[in-house]
Scaffold this active site. Structure first.
Site, PDB file in Angstrom:
ATOM      1  CE  LYS A 112       9.396  -5.099   6.989  1.00 48.29           C
ATOM      2  NZ  LYS A 112       9.519  -5.762   6.184  1.00 48.29           N
ATOM      3  CE  LYS A 160       8.527 -13.956   8.253  1.00 51.28           C
ATOM      4  NZ  LYS A 160       9.698 -13.447   7.563  1.00 51.28           N
ATOM      5  CB  THR A 187       8.836  -9.745   5.488  1.00 48.07           C
ATOM      6  OG1 THR A 187       9.367 -10.831   5.779  1.00 48.07           O
ATOM      7  CG2 THR A 187       7.047 -10.214   6.436  1.00 48.07           C
TER       8      THR A 187
END
Length: 286
Positions: A239, A171, A96
């Site tokens: 993150k 995502k 990701t």
């Protein structure tokens, strides 16, 4: 049968490699710490001591590492993937990461006569083990069609969302939905406890109803059991949320729920919970 290389065999990567091996493909693996790949080597995977070694002779090169900086390093350093790649190879980054980085990889790959996909996943360690991951892809349709049979070995929902970067944008949508849902799951269970209810019985009642979610059904029981081991690391989730906030800011989009979740997870990081699973948010309330 394809010759496949897989760089990054962490919590989810190891399970994905196992599915590919079981289908009969030849798989070469590389990770920073060889000991983490011992079980895969025992299962038939081959070891590559360097990224350059991993890239050689592979039809498809999968990567699944921690941070966008890790992706930059393994793709663009002098002894990295693109420097050692050859015409016709396909690279698939399942980390990701940022949509801009996915586009940068595609352009660099095309300059080498290679192809690329960004293909982040959702489903956690459970989905990886069961081969039921949701795989969100960005890239050209012809490249997607070439890799789709491999995706099908470990994914049950595999969708090409658009051009390079579209998988990463999807995502981000996924992580946004999870972020505020995790807050709701924790608050629901803490409320049940404070009300003197048996929270496990409460889960039995609310999980199948309108409140139902993957996090409620899979992470709720872990919270109640005090199991905060990672299916997905808190540090990686934070993150992801920061990437989502950067993208939202670039689109002049105000997302207060995202900002709340970031604040809560930053507090947990400051308390040393970065290597715990995202369900450790339950501890914040307790």
């Amino acid at each position: 049968m394809k010759t496949i290389s897989f760089i990054g065999t962490g919590v989810m990567g190891a399970s994905i490699v196992n599915h590919i091996l079981q289908a009969g493909h030849s798989v070469t693996v590389h990770t920073r710490t060889k000991e983490k790949a011992d079980e895969l080597l025992s299962a038939g995977a081959k070891w590559a001591p360097t990224i350059a070694d991993a890239v050689q002779d592979a039809d498809v090169i999968f990567t699944m590492v921690g941070m966008p900086t890790d992706v930059e390093e393994i793709y663009f350093k002098e002894d990295g993937i693109l420097a050692n790649g050859t015409h016709g190879q396909v690279v698939v980054d399942m980390t990701t990461s940022s949509p801009a980085l996915a586009k940068k990889i595609e352009k660099a790959a095309m300059d080498k006569g290679m192809s690329s996909l960004d293909a982040p996943v959702s489903g956690g360690d459970v989905g990886a083990k069961n081969g039921t991951l949701s795989i969100m892809c960005g890239g050209e349709e012809t490249v997607f069609n070439r890799v789709q049979p491999i995706f099908a070995l470990f994914g049950s929902q595999i969708v090409l969302q658009g051009p390079a970067g579209a998988g990463q944008h999807t995502k981000m949508s996924n992580q946004l939905a999870i972020a505020t849902n995790m807050i709701g799951v924790c608050e629901a269970l803490v409320y049940a406890e404070k009300a003197g209810l048996d929270p496990e019985r409460v889960l039995q009642s609310i999980s199948p109803g309108a409140a139902g979610s993957w996090s409620l059904s899979n992470l709720g029981p872990r919270m109640l059991a005090g199991n905060f081991e990672p299916g997905f690391y808190t540090k990686h989730f934070l993150k992801d949320l920061r990437i989502a906030l950067d993208e939202a800011n670039a689109m002049s989009l105000e997302l207060p729920g995202l900002k709340l979740a970031i604040g809560l997870y930053e507090d947990l990081m400051a308390k040393g919970c970065g290597d715990k699973g995202t369900q450790v948010l339950f501890n914040y309330y307790q």
